[in-house]
Design a protein around this motif. Structure first.
Motif, PDB file in Angstrom:
ATOM      1  N   ILE A 187       8.163  13.706 -11.393  1.00 34.98           N
ATOM      2  CA  ILE A 187       8.500  15.122 -11.379  1.00 34.98           C
ATOM      3  C   ILE A 187       8.047  15.774 -10.078  1.00 34.98           C
ATOM      4  O   ILE A 187       8.734  16.669  -9.542  1.00 34.98           O
ATOM      5  N   LEU A 188       6.919  15.332  -9.515  1.00 38.98           N
ATOM      6  CA  LEU A 188       6.443  15.904  -8.257  1.00 38.98           C
ATOM      7  C   LEU A 188       7.352  15.514  -7.096  1.00 38.98           C
ATOM      8  O   LEU A 188       7.622  16.327  -6.203  1.00 38.98           O
ATOM      9  N   TRP A 189       7.829  14.253  -7.099  1.00 33.87           N
ATOM     10  CA  TRP A 189       8.762  13.841  -6.050  1.00 33.87           C
ATOM     11  C   TRP A 189      10.052  14.647  -6.136  1.00 33.87           C
ATOM     12  O   TRP A 189      10.614  15.053  -5.113  1.00 33.87           O
ATOM     13  N   VAL A 190      10.523  14.897  -7.348  1.00 33.30           N
ATOM     14  CA  VAL A 190      11.742  15.687  -7.512  1.00 33.30           C
ATOM     15  C   VAL A 190      11.540  17.092  -6.975  1.00 33.30           C
ATOM     16  O   VAL A 190      12.394  17.640  -6.258  1.00 33.30           O
ATOM     17  N   LEU A 191      10.399  17.706  -7.273  1.00 31.00           N
ATOM     18  CA  LEU A 191      10.125  19.056  -6.793  1.00 31.00           C
ATOM     19  C   LEU A 191       9.918  19.084  -5.277  1.00 31.00           C
ATOM     20  O   LEU A 191      10.288  20.061  -4.609  1.00 31.00           O
ATOM     21  N   ILE A 192       9.352  18.009  -4.715  1.00 30.26           N
ATOM     22  CA  ILE A 192       9.184  17.933  -3.264  1.00 30.26           C
ATOM     23  C   ILE A 192      10.548  17.893  -2.576  1.00 30.26           C
ATOM     24  O   ILE A 192      10.800  18.606  -1.590  1.00 30.26           O
TER      25      ILE A 192
ATOM     26  N   GLY B 194       0.813  -1.208   0.000  1.00 28.87           N
ATOM     27  CA  GLY B 194       0.000   0.000   0.000  1.00 28.87           C
ATOM     28  C   GLY B 194       0.850   1.263   0.000  1.00 28.87           C
ATOM     29  O   GLY B 194       0.523   2.239  -0.696  1.00 28.87           O
ATOM     30  N   PHE B 195       1.955   1.248   0.750  1.00 27.58           N
ATOM     31  CA  PHE B 195       2.833   2.412   0.812  1.00 27.58           C
ATOM     32  C   PHE B 195       3.505   2.673  -0.534  1.00 27.58           C
ATOM     33  O   PHE B 195       3.530   3.817  -1.018  1.00 27.58           O
ATOM     34  N   VAL B 196       4.042   1.623  -1.154  1.00 25.50           N
ATOM     35  CA  VAL B 196       4.724   1.822  -2.443  1.00 25.50           C
ATOM     36  C   VAL B 196       3.724   2.148  -3.552  1.00 25.50           C
ATOM     37  O   VAL B 196       4.079   2.814  -4.537  1.00 25.50           O
ATOM     38  N   ALA B 197       2.481   1.690  -3.415  1.00 23.46           N
ATOM     39  CA  ALA B 197       1.460   2.053  -4.399  1.00 23.46           C
ATOM     40  C   ALA B 197       1.188   3.560  -4.350  1.00 23.46           C
ATOM     41  O   ALA B 197       0.993   4.198  -5.390  1.00 23.46           O
ATOM     42  N   PHE B 198       1.203   4.125  -3.141  1.00 23.26           N
ATOM     43  CA  PHE B 198       1.036   5.573  -3.001  1.00 23.26           C
ATOM     44  C   PHE B 198       2.211   6.314  -3.647  1.00 23.26           C
ATOM     45  O   PHE B 198       2.020   7.326  -4.324  1.00 23.26           O
ATOM     46  N   ILE B 199       3.422   5.817  -3.445  1.00 24.17           N
ATOM     47  CA  ILE B 199       4.601   6.465  -4.028  1.00 24.17           C
ATOM     48  C   ILE B 199       4.525   6.425  -5.552  1.00 24.17           C
ATOM     49  O   ILE B 199       4.819   7.414  -6.230  1.00 24.17           O
ATOM     50  N   ARG B 200       4.132   5.286  -6.109  1.00 28.16           N
ATOM     51  CA  ARG B 200       4.045   5.156  -7.559  1.00 28.16           C
ATOM     52  C   ARG B 200       2.947   6.040  -8.136  1.00 28.16           C
ATOM     53  O   ARG B 200       3.026   6.470  -9.290  1.00 28.16           O
ATOM     54  N   ALA B 201       1.904   6.302  -7.356  1.00 26.86           N
ATOM     55  CA  ALA B 201       0.784   7.103  -7.860  1.00 26.86           C
ATOM     56  C   ALA B 201       1.178   8.557  -8.065  1.00 26.86           C
ATOM     57  O   ALA B 201       0.559   9.256  -8.867  1.00 26.86           O
ATOM     58  N   VAL B 202       2.193   9.021  -7.347  1.00 24.25           N
ATOM     59  CA  VAL B 202       2.652  10.408  -7.497  1.00 24.25           C
ATOM     60  C   VAL B 202       3.697  10.448  -8.612  1.00 24.25           C
ATOM     61  O   VAL B 202       4.660   9.683  -8.587  1.00 24.25           O
ATOM     62  N   PRO B 203       3.542  11.302  -9.619  1.00 22.92           N
ATOM     63  CA  PRO B 203       4.512  11.357 -10.730  1.00 22.92           C
ATOM     64  C   PRO B 203       5.921  11.682 -10.238  1.00 22.92           C
ATOM     65  O   PRO B 203       6.114  12.342  -9.217  1.00 22.92           O
TER      66      PRO B 203
ATOM     67  N   ALA C 211      15.742  20.181 -17.302  1.00 24.45           N
ATOM     68  CA  ALA C 211      15.102  21.490 -17.461  1.00 24.45           C
ATOM     69  C   ALA C 211      14.215  21.820 -16.270  1.00 24.45           C
ATOM     70  O   ALA C 211      14.256  22.932 -15.740  1.00 24.45           O
ATOM     71  N   ALA C 212      13.421  20.846 -15.810  1.00 22.94           N
ATOM     72  CA  ALA C 212      12.434  21.118 -14.770  1.00 22.94           C
ATOM     73  C   ALA C 212      13.062  21.330 -13.397  1.00 22.94           C
ATOM     74  O   ALA C 212      12.585  22.150 -12.617  1.00 22.94           O
ATOM     75  N   ALA C 213      14.131  20.573 -13.092  1.00 18.69           N
ATOM     76  CA  ALA C 213      14.736  20.645 -11.765  1.00 18.69           C
ATOM     77  C   ALA C 213      16.139  21.227 -11.778  1.00 18.69           C
ATOM     78  O   ALA C 213      16.818  21.212 -10.759  1.00 18.69           O
TER      79      ALA C 213
END
Length: 289
Positions: free
Chosen positions: A148-153, A137-146, A239-241
């Motif tokens: 690029i969003l993790w990089v920006l976080i 369940g935890f890794v499914a949540f991580i995979r659900a977030v793109p 480019a994004a990060a």
């Protein structure tokens, strides 16, 4: 056409006849009814209706479609037909490609290392069922977030740059590979694991002498697939990060200089690199098998 006689009796005969239909030609059709079939069809119809409604209600702002298509085709011809470096040099572009390659390799190695131990907690044939459910369940949540969003976080803490890119890519890679590795472990014959347990083998002996050798080919294939994804994401992160690399060169050529010819040259470099990586990955996977 010869008839095939299959002897069926009792309730099995009744269930079989429920799924048998006879058409006009006298042939018998056997079709398994699915409860999800109507729901899938309804979903597709709704999506089709929303798509048509969207196209009909868009505000096109008087766009000349013929002119837009002509301009697009002309730009494509310039990009791929007249590649040329103007603001960058070939050694500089190759250095950017090397930086992007390093980002992909590093994030894949870190992600695969974490995923190896995480997958041992997810595989239901060798892990506790409750722990496996929680980790999945935890890794499914991580995979659900793109990615690029993790990089920006992570960029909030580490700042824009290669550090945030590597951490974000590794974080998402680990979640992706945990699922892939655990499913490879679960495909192993449970009889082998039970036999090893009965013979007194420890947990780590089962893992290193049975589970990993039986799953190594699948793990290799999934790891190379994730590396290709990380390489593509590393180009975008340039480019994004602000991670640099050839992705940053693409961004500068396309958005800052607006030099389509340089954009085309860098694109050819990326395509050649991807083809080379695919060839290497294919040979490595063949040797592992």
């Amino acid at each position: 056409m010869s008839e095939l006689a299959v002897p069926v009796t009792g309730s099995l005969s009744l269930d079989l006849h429920k799924h048998m239909k006879k058409n006009r030609g006298g042939k018998i059709k056997i079709g398994a009814q699915s409860k999800s079939g109507p729901a899938v069809k309804m979903t597709l119809l709704v999506l089709l209706g929303l798509t048509i409604f969207g196209f009909l209600t868009f505000d096109y702002k008087g766009i000349d479609f013929a002119g837009a298509v002509s301009a697009t085709m002309n730009n494509v011809q310039v990009v791929f037909g007249q590649p040329h470096l103007k603001y960058n040099t070939l050694p500089g572009a190759m250095h950017g490609l090397l930086v992007t390659f390093a980002l992909g390799v590093l994030s894949t190695i870190i992600g695969a290392s974490i995923a190896l131990f995480g997958a041992l907690l997810c595989a239901r044939n060798i892990a506790n069922a409750r722990v496996a459910t929680l980790v999945k369940g935890f890794v499914a949540f991580i995979r659900a977030v793109p990615t690029i969003l993790w990089v920006l976080i992570f960029a909030v803490a580490a700042g824009l740059g290669s550090v945030a890119a590597v951490v974000g890519l590794s974080f998402h890679s680990a979640a992706y590979l945990i699922k892939a590795y655990s499913e490879s472990f679960e495909e192993m014959d449970s009889g082998t694991i039970e036999a090893l347990k009965a013979s007194g083998a420890s947990y780590w002996q089962i893992v290193f002498q049975a589970v990993l050798p039986a799953s190594i080919s699948y793990m290799t294939a999934w790891t190379f697939l994730r590396f290709e994804i990380n390489f593509a994401n590393a180009i975008a992160m340039g480019a994004a990060a602000g991670a640099g690399g050839i992705g940053y060169d693409l961004f500068m050529a396309g958005s800052f200089y607006f030099d389509l010819r340089e954009l085309g040259f860098i694109t050819y470099i990326v395509v050649a690199a991807v083809i080379l990586l695919e060839i290497v990955a294919t040979k490595v996977k063949a040797k592992v098998r």
